[in-house]
Design an enzyme around this catalytic site. Structure first.
Site, mmCIF file in Angstrom:
data_model
loop_
_atom_site.group_PDB
_atom_site.id
_atom_site.type_symbol
_atom_site.label_atom_id
_atom_site.label_comp_id
_atom_site.label_asym_id
_atom_site.label_seq_id
_atom_site.Cartn_x
_atom_site.Cartn_y
_atom_site.Cartn_z
ATOM 1 N N GLU A 148 0.835 -1.206 0.000
ATOM 2 C CA GLU A 148 0.000 0.000 0.000
ATOM 3 C C GLU A 148 0.869 1.255 0.000
ATOM 4 O O GLU A 148 1.980 1.256 0.564
ATOM 5 C CB GLU A 148 -0.891 -0.011 1.265
ATOM 6 C CG GLU A 148 -1.743 1.233 1.402
ATOM 7 C CD GLU A 148 -2.799 1.138 2.507
ATOM 8 O OE1 GLU A 148 -2.772 0.174 3.282
ATOM 9 O OE2 GLU A 148 -3.639 2.057 2.571
ATOM 10 N N ASN A 169 -6.719 1.613 2.822
ATOM 11 C CA ASN A 169 -7.395 2.908 2.934
ATOM 12 C C ASN A 169 -6.989 3.846 1.802
ATOM 13 O O ASN A 169 -7.791 4.655 1.327
ATOM 14 C CB ASN A 169 -7.058 3.554 4.275
ATOM 15 C CG ASN A 169 -7.541 2.735 5.453
ATOM 16 O OD1 ASN A 169 -8.341 1.816 5.295
ATOM 17 N ND2 ASN A 169 -7.059 3.046 6.643
ATOM 18 N N ASN A 214 -12.493 -0.479 -0.318
ATOM 19 C CA ASN A 214 -11.781 -1.057 0.815
ATOM 20 C C ASN A 214 -12.478 -0.641 2.114
ATOM 21 O O ASN A 214 -12.720 0.557 2.335
ATOM 22 C CB ASN A 214 -10.340 -0.525 0.831
ATOM 23 C CG ASN A 214 -9.560 -1.014 2.032
ATOM 24 O OD1 ASN A 214 -9.187 -2.179 2.106
ATOM 25 N ND2 ASN A 214 -9.333 -0.134 3.006
ATOM 26 N N GLU A 215 -12.801 -1.595 2.951
ATOM 27 C CA GLU A 215 -13.340 -1.350 4.300
ATOM 28 C C GLU A 215 -14.319 -0.165 4.341
ATOM 29 O O GLU A 215 -14.204 0.723 5.187
ATOM 30 C CB GLU A 215 -12.187 -1.136 5.289
ATOM 31 C CG GLU A 215 -11.325 -2.373 5.447
ATOM 32 C CD GLU A 215 -10.220 -2.239 6.495
ATOM 33 O OE1 GLU A 215 -10.088 -1.186 7.145
ATOM 34 O OE2 GLU A 215 -9.469 -3.226 6.655
ATOM 35 N N TYR A 224 -7.249 -8.088 11.770
ATOM 36 C CA TYR A 224 -5.978 -7.851 12.446
ATOM 37 C C TYR A 224 -6.153 -8.272 13.892
ATOM 38 O O TYR A 224 -7.171 -7.945 14.512
ATOM 39 C CB TYR A 224 -5.602 -6.363 12.405
ATOM 40 C CG TYR A 224 -5.263 -5.890 11.004
ATOM 41 C CD1 TYR A 224 -3.983 -6.047 10.493
ATOM 42 C CD2 TYR A 224 -6.232 -5.300 10.194
ATOM 43 C CE1 TYR A 224 -3.672 -5.625 9.200
ATOM 44 C CE2 TYR A 224 -5.927 -4.872 8.905
ATOM 45 C CZ TYR A 224 -4.643 -5.041 8.418
ATOM 46 O OH TYR A 224 -4.336 -4.629 7.145
ATOM 47 N N GLU A 272 -6.700 -8.955 3.851
ATOM 48 C CA GLU A 272 -5.797 -8.259 4.781
ATOM 49 C C GLU A 272 -5.819 -9.038 6.085
ATOM 50 O O GLU A 272 -6.892 -9.231 6.667
ATOM 51 C CB GLU A 272 -6.245 -6.817 5.053
ATOM 52 C CG GLU A 272 -5.952 -5.860 3.928
ATOM 53 C CD GLU A 272 -6.191 -4.393 4.315
ATOM 54 O OE1 GLU A 272 -6.010 -4.027 5.496
ATOM 55 O OE2 GLU A 272 -6.590 -3.626 3.410
HETATM 56 O O1 AHR Z 1 -2.928 -2.406 6.423
HETATM 57 C C1 AHR Z 1 -3.122 -1.159 7.026
HETATM 58 C C2 AHR Z 1 -4.557 -0.679 6.928
HETATM 59 O O2 AHR Z 1 -5.373 -1.484 7.721
HETATM 60 C C3 AHR Z 1 -5.199 -0.728 5.567
HETATM 61 O O3 AHR Z 1 -4.927 0.405 4.814
HETATM 62 C C4 AHR Z 1 -6.659 -0.792 5.888
HETATM 63 O O4 AHR Z 1 -7.403 -1.441 4.881
HETATM 64 C C5 AHR Z 1 -6.700 -1.527 7.214
HETATM 65 O O5 AHR Z 1 -7.566 -0.926 8.102
#
Ligand code: AHR
Length: 480
Positions: A26, A72, A172-173, A240, A290
């Site tokens: 990214e 993001n 994305n998200e 995450y 992710e």
């Molecule tokens: O990987 C870091 C960020 O975490 C990414 O940009 C986003 O998609 C996620 O929230």
């Protein structure tokens, strides 16, 4: 401690789709600039501006697919800014991470880099503050053979043949208020997705689409499938594990992959049920595009962290889960490859360091084709307070191909080695290659000063049923 592992080489779970070993890069911190790209005039050795040490390290992982440009960042990125002569590309204030973007690295650089590391590109379009038309133009630029404006633009830049980008993410998200152009709910996102895909597919009906899903909001996922289910091929899920959250121990961290595996199964089941309920005919799978551990020190603007042996254990456990889930999750991207929550760290002096997590990916890259087959591990277990569950110390997964069995075994125990007895049905090996990652303790790590503290161990021997797994270790047994 003792354990038993059973492998049934004749009981297939799925044909291995190696896209579960995918990566993600990214425009954020030093991932692209300083990690992937240093520019042709840099004192750091490079190939056409691509950082050479990173290029070679990524090549060794053989990632089947790489996702770009975000994250993001994708939600505020206007791809045309990154096309044409570099000196005339605009330097912009970038809204997603509130950073400056030089646009030196754009679509053509990304495609060239993917070719140099022998991987497939996966592009995420801006469904935040971008438009369906802008996304359709991007598809035309990359994939069209027509004599029309955006395809011509690509040709004028020296790329006669189309880039043939097959996989496209739409947004994305978009469920997060932190996201530029976020959606109020799944319903809004579903309609937005349908509008984007409607225009993108007119340009190239062969592309495959990844749409925004959510790992905790089941209603969001229902709306996406119900309203837009006929417009996409994969529902994206991100997770995450915030590793140092108050009270979270190593034992909890090592328990998380099981919870994560269950969650992905639950989401997939929900997709199936919703499809049936609303008559959606499309085949929809999950893209876990992710995932990683995230430590508190990984803050904007750099999101940098140096992970340890315990994180390698976590990573291997997730990869075992993904092998088992392969039929329903054929695609995953580790977040991220370089400098941001990274597998690989670099500095501006030209040094590079490979984390234990990197070594795990290197190990799993050995099993790239074959069938994921059924395994069963019996071992003592421990209690994870956070997840309130009993967690076995040993986890197993296996891939079988052409007279060769790849058996991945993780010993989560922080102190004890495990004498493991292996039983195999349907295959009689004669030789064994054992590779492992364990370090001195779960806190062991590689640093710029000591880059090879944690490394791969290896030994060859004739096949014996009894194998010793070092404490806190990730193991690959290649049996042939
Ligand atoms: O990987 C870091 C960020 O975490 C990414 O940009 C986003 O998609 C996620 O929230």
């Amino acid at each position: 401690m003792q354990a038993k592992v059973f492998v049934d080489a004749e009981s297939k779970i799925a044909r291995l789709d190696d896209r579960i070993y995918g990566q993600f890069i990214e425009h954020l911190g030093r991932c692209i600039y300083g990690g992937i790209w240093v520019g042709e005039n840099s004192k750091i050795p490079n190939l056409k501006g691509f950082r050479l040490d990173v290029l070679n390290a990524v090549r060794e992982l053989k990632p089947p697919i790489v996702r770009w440009p975000g994250g993001n960042f994708a939600s505020a990125y206007h791809w045309e800014d990154g096309i044409g002569p570099r000196e005339s590309r605009p330097r912009k204030f970038e809204l997603a991470w509130e950073a400056e973007e030089s646009n030196e690295f754009g679509t053509c650089e990304f495609i060239e880099w993917t070719r140099l590391v022998y991987t497939e590109p996966f592009i995420v379009v801006n469904a935040g503050n971008g438009t369906p038309e802008e996304a359709a133009h991007w598809v035309e630029f990359c994939n069209s053979t027509r004599n029309t404006r955006y395809a011509e633009w690509r040709r004028r830049l020296g790329y006669r043949e189309p880039f043939n980008v097959k996989l496209w993410g739409v947004g994305n998200e978009l469920w997060g208020r932190f996201q530029v152009g976020f959606c109020r709910d799944g319903e809004e996102c579903a309609w937005r997705t349908a509008e984007f895909v409607n225009e993108m597919m007119r340009v190239d009906p062969t592309i495959k689409i990844v749409a925004v899903g959510c790992d905790y909001d089941l209603e969001w996922n229902i709306d996406m499938v119900k309203i837009a289910g006929n417009y996409f091929d994969y529902l994206s899920v991100h997770t995450y594990v915030f590793a140092d959250r108050q009270g979270r121990t190593y034992e909890d961290l090592a328990a998380w992959p099981t919870a994560l595996e269950e969650n992905l199964r639950t989401i997939y089941r929900l997709v199936e049920v919703t499809k049936r309920r609303y008559g959606v005919k499309k085949d929809i799978k999950l893209a876990f595009d992710e995932w990683n551990v995230w430590y508190p020190e990984a803050k904007p603007p750099l999101l940098s962290q140096i992970t340890k042996v315990k994180d390698a254990i976590f990573t291997a456990l997730v990869l075992n889960s993904l092998q088992r889930l392969n039929r329903i999750v054929p695609l995953a991207c580790f977040a991220q490859t370089v400098n941001v929550l990274p597998l690989i760290l670099t500095d501006d002096e030209g040094r590079m360091l490979l984390t234990p997590q990197y070594l795990v990916f290197k190990l799993y890259a050995e099993a790239r084709e074959g069938d994921v087959v059924r395994t069963l591990a019996f071992s003592p277990s421990y209690h994870s307070d956070e997840l309130d569950s009993e967690v076995p110390y040993i986890d197993s997964s296996a891939v079988f191909t052409n007279g060769r069995l790849y058996l991945f075994l993780v010993n989560k125990h922080p102190e004890e080695k495990v004498e493991t007895e292996i039983f195999i049905r349907g295959f009689e090996p004669s030789s064994l290659n054992h590779k492992w990652i364990s370090g001195e303790s779960i806190e062991d790590m590689n640093t710029f000063d000591e880059p090879n503290r944690v490394k791969l161990g290896e030994r060859d021997q004739s096949f014996k049923r009894l194998i010793e797994l070092p404490p806190h270790s990730v193991n690959l047994l290649t049996l042939s």
